[in-house]
Design an enzyme around this catalytic site. Structure first.
Site, mmCIF file in Angstrom:
data_model
loop_
_atom_site.group_PDB
_atom_site.id
_atom_site.type_symbol
_atom_site.label_atom_id
_atom_site.label_comp_id
_atom_site.label_asym_id
_atom_site.label_seq_id
_atom_site.Cartn_x
_atom_site.Cartn_y
_atom_site.Cartn_z
ATOM 1 N N LYS A 169 54.588 99.399 10.105
ATOM 2 C CA LYS A 169 54.551 100.737 10.691
ATOM 3 C C LYS A 169 53.284 100.857 11.535
ATOM 4 O O LYS A 169 52.191 101.079 11.035
ATOM 5 C CB LYS A 169 54.543 101.835 9.626
ATOM 6 C CG LYS A 169 54.795 103.229 10.261
ATOM 7 C CD LYS A 169 53.946 104.338 9.661
ATOM 8 C CE LYS A 169 52.586 104.485 10.254
ATOM 9 N NZ LYS A 169 52.541 105.020 11.652
ATOM 10 N N VAL A 205 57.428 107.775 7.802
ATOM 11 C CA VAL A 205 57.678 106.344 7.651
ATOM 12 C C VAL A 205 56.647 105.703 6.729
ATOM 13 O O VAL A 205 56.991 104.952 5.812
ATOM 14 C CB VAL A 205 57.694 105.657 9.028
ATOM 15 C CG1 VAL A 205 57.794 104.145 8.882
ATOM 16 C CG2 VAL A 205 58.847 106.181 9.868
ATOM 17 N N GLY A 206 55.370 105.987 6.955
ATOM 18 C CA GLY A 206 54.333 105.409 6.111
ATOM 19 C C GLY A 206 54.478 105.807 4.655
ATOM 20 O O GLY A 206 54.324 104.975 3.753
ATOM 21 N N GLU A 244 41.731 98.601 4.128
ATOM 22 C CA GLU A 244 40.535 98.436 4.955
ATOM 23 C C GLU A 244 40.298 99.777 5.614
ATOM 24 O O GLU A 244 41.044 100.190 6.495
ATOM 25 C CB GLU A 244 40.750 97.310 5.964
ATOM 26 C CG GLU A 244 39.463 96.864 6.645
ATOM 27 C CD GLU A 244 39.144 97.687 7.874
ATOM 28 O OE1 GLU A 244 38.227 98.546 7.784
ATOM 29 O OE2 GLU A 244 39.792 97.486 8.895
ATOM 30 N N CYS A 278 35.680 100.817 12.932
ATOM 31 C CA CYS A 278 35.232 101.086 11.564
ATOM 32 C C CYS A 278 33.925 100.373 11.251
ATOM 33 O O CYS A 278 33.197 100.787 10.347
ATOM 34 C CB CYS A 278 36.326 100.668 10.579
ATOM 35 S SG CYS A 278 36.876 98.960 10.799
ATOM 36 N N GLU A 381 32.118 109.449 9.134
ATOM 37 C CA GLU A 381 32.514 108.560 10.218
ATOM 38 C C GLU A 381 32.976 109.390 11.413
ATOM 39 O O GLU A 381 33.934 110.154 11.313
ATOM 40 C CB GLU A 381 33.631 107.630 9.750
ATOM 41 C CG GLU A 381 34.013 106.575 10.761
ATOM 42 C CD GLU A 381 35.040 105.600 10.226
ATOM 43 O OE1 GLU A 381 34.906 104.398 10.491
ATOM 44 O OE2 GLU A 381 35.986 106.048 9.547
#
Length: 477
Positions: A169, A205-206, A244, A278, A381
């Protein structure tokens, strides 16, 4: 206009059951450049079923067959390099200087995995037992938008090496890149169902992939918040999960560093991939005794960074991927000012002097100083070209500040004394620590401590994560 109205399932391009249409944009102008029809839960279930059907035969293939598959895939992706390069720049906004890496990386990932597979020990003797490393089953691979082709090919390469079939996906914002990669992978002629690519929203979907009982393994790259949701969803069926996630990487400049070398490296670490990385080194820790020098050099370096037309070879920072991401970065810059950080370069708004890109999602490369580690811009972040200078009094305090974070993905140590830099690096809580370098080694494990993730990708550690050890004991073993 690019119209993408199929997904890839069971070896064929098919019209999805989902009917939602999602606009694609050129982030350099903000203009709509295409539309993709998104898959839904029913499509995800059908793709999982296709992968499940393909699993028994594929899981019994040998090393030589899988290695040949990986090289065929690499050749097929390499053949579409020009198309993919155009899409990476036009759909994601990657500067041309970065885009070359982004289109070569997926090919390299496939070839590097083939090389790894050649020497990987699937059978091991441990005491009186024979231990075989067995494929987990159907793997759900959920990938982000900031290196679309690289993540798709890297995760798929590892699944294939392990003998797992896959349902992928990708981000809906990268649909044009996904289409090119899918066409290339299809051209390699692998068995139907071995991999399936279903572009759709994460909450549809995920979420289906993360919770489905026929999916044995999840590999996800993306935000920490989404990673936590996937982990909760996967818990009911005890899926094996590799995550991750986010980072807030420190770059420590020690007091013996050559600043003429350290500052350019630190700026590159912070602004790589337009800051949408990231691993970006967005906290710059500097000795208070050299703070004025660092501020002056860093200010000049950031002001010299060219943010603009991604097709211009002199551009190093392209646009943010979407209006939402642009607004997010603007909000963090405002928060930095409101909380008392001192703005040395950049700030809110768009870069000056480029009226032809006035509608694009460009951020002014921004540098703050007088930042404390409890400020929002030092804790969260940002995912944009925003760098914060944090002073420290001695080496012990530098290490303490570096480790005072919920994240632990990557870090950088810059020093004129390599042995000293290594001693500091060994005390940093991060999955990777780079010493006087921005190097990447595909054989080294990649992943984070703390809320930067679970597990590792790349090399033998990455392959281990798609396998389960089975021990045989007793007679005949």
């Amino acid at each position: 206009m690019h119209t993408i109205d199929t997904i890839y399932m069971d070896g064929r391009f098919v019209t999805p059951h989902g009917t939602e249409l999602f606009d694609l944009h050129n982030p350099a102008t903000g203009a709509v450049t295409g539309r993709v029809r998104l898959a839904d839960e029913e499509d995800a279930r059908a793709a999982i079923a296709a992968a499940k059907r393909a699993l028994p035969a594929f899981s019994r293939t040998g090393k030589a067959e899988r290695i040949a598959m990986l090289h065929r895939l690499a050749d097929a992706v390499a053949a579409r390099r020009d198309d993919l390069l155009d899409a990476v720049i036009g759909e994601y906004g990657a500067p041309a200087s970065r885009a070359d890496f982004m289109v070569d990386h997926p090919v390299n990932a496939l070839r590097e995995t083939a090389e790894l597979l050649a020497d990987y020990p699937f059978l091991r003797r441990m005491g009186t037992a024979e231990v075989s490393m067995e494929p987990l089953g159907v793997a759900g691979l959920i990938t982000p938008w900031n290196s679309n082709a690289g993540f798709i090919c890297g995760k798929l390469a590892t699944a294939i090496a392990a003998g797992c079939t896959a349902v992928i996906k990708p981000s809906e914002m990268s649909a044009r890149q996904t289409r090119i990669v899918t066409e290339a992978l299809h051209a390699a002629g692998l068995a139907p169902g071995l991999f399936n690519i279903v572009t759709g929203r994460g909450d549809r979907v995920g979420a289906t992939i993360s919770s489905h009982p026929d999916v044995a393994k999840i590999s996800f790259t993306g935000s920490t918040a989404t990673g936590k949701a996937i982990l909760r969803s996967a818990a009911d069926t005890l899926k094996r999960v590799t995550l991750e996630l986010g980072g807030k990487s420190p770059t420590i400049i020690l007091d013996d560093a050559d600043l003429s070398q350290a500052i350019p490296l630190a700026i590159n670490a912070a602004f790589m991939n337009s800051g949408q990385a990231c691993i970006a080194g967005t906290r710059l820790l500097v000795p208070r005794s050299r703070l004025a020098e660092v501020e002056a050099l860093a200010k000049a370096a950031v002001e010299a960074v060219r943010a603009g037309d991604p097709r211009d070879s002199t551009t190093t920072v392209g646009p943010m991927v979407s209006r939402t991401q642009w607004e997010r970065v603007q909000r963090y810059i405002r928060i930095g000012v409101e909380e008392g950080a001192v703005l040395l370069a950049g700030g809110e708004g768009r870069p000056d002097g480029q009226p032809e890109f006035s509608g694009g999602w460009f951020v002014r490369p921004t540098l703050f100083t007088a930042v404390r580690n409890d400020m929002t811009i030092a804790r969260e972040e940002i995912f944009g070209p925003v760098l914060s200078i944090l002073p420290y009094d001695d080496e012990e305090q530098a290490i303490a500040i570096a480790n005072d974070s919920i994240y632990g993905l990557q870090a950088y140590v810059l020093s004129g004394d390599t042995a000293r830099a290594r001693r500091v690096a060994e005390r940093i809580v991060a999955g990777r620590v780079l010493i006087n370098s921005l190097t990447h080694d595909p054989k080294a494990p990649f992943g984070g401590f703390k809320q930067s993730g679970i597990g590792r990708e790349y090399g033998s550690f990455g392959l281990d994560a798609f396998l389960e050890p089975k021990a045989l004991l007793g007679e005949g073993v």
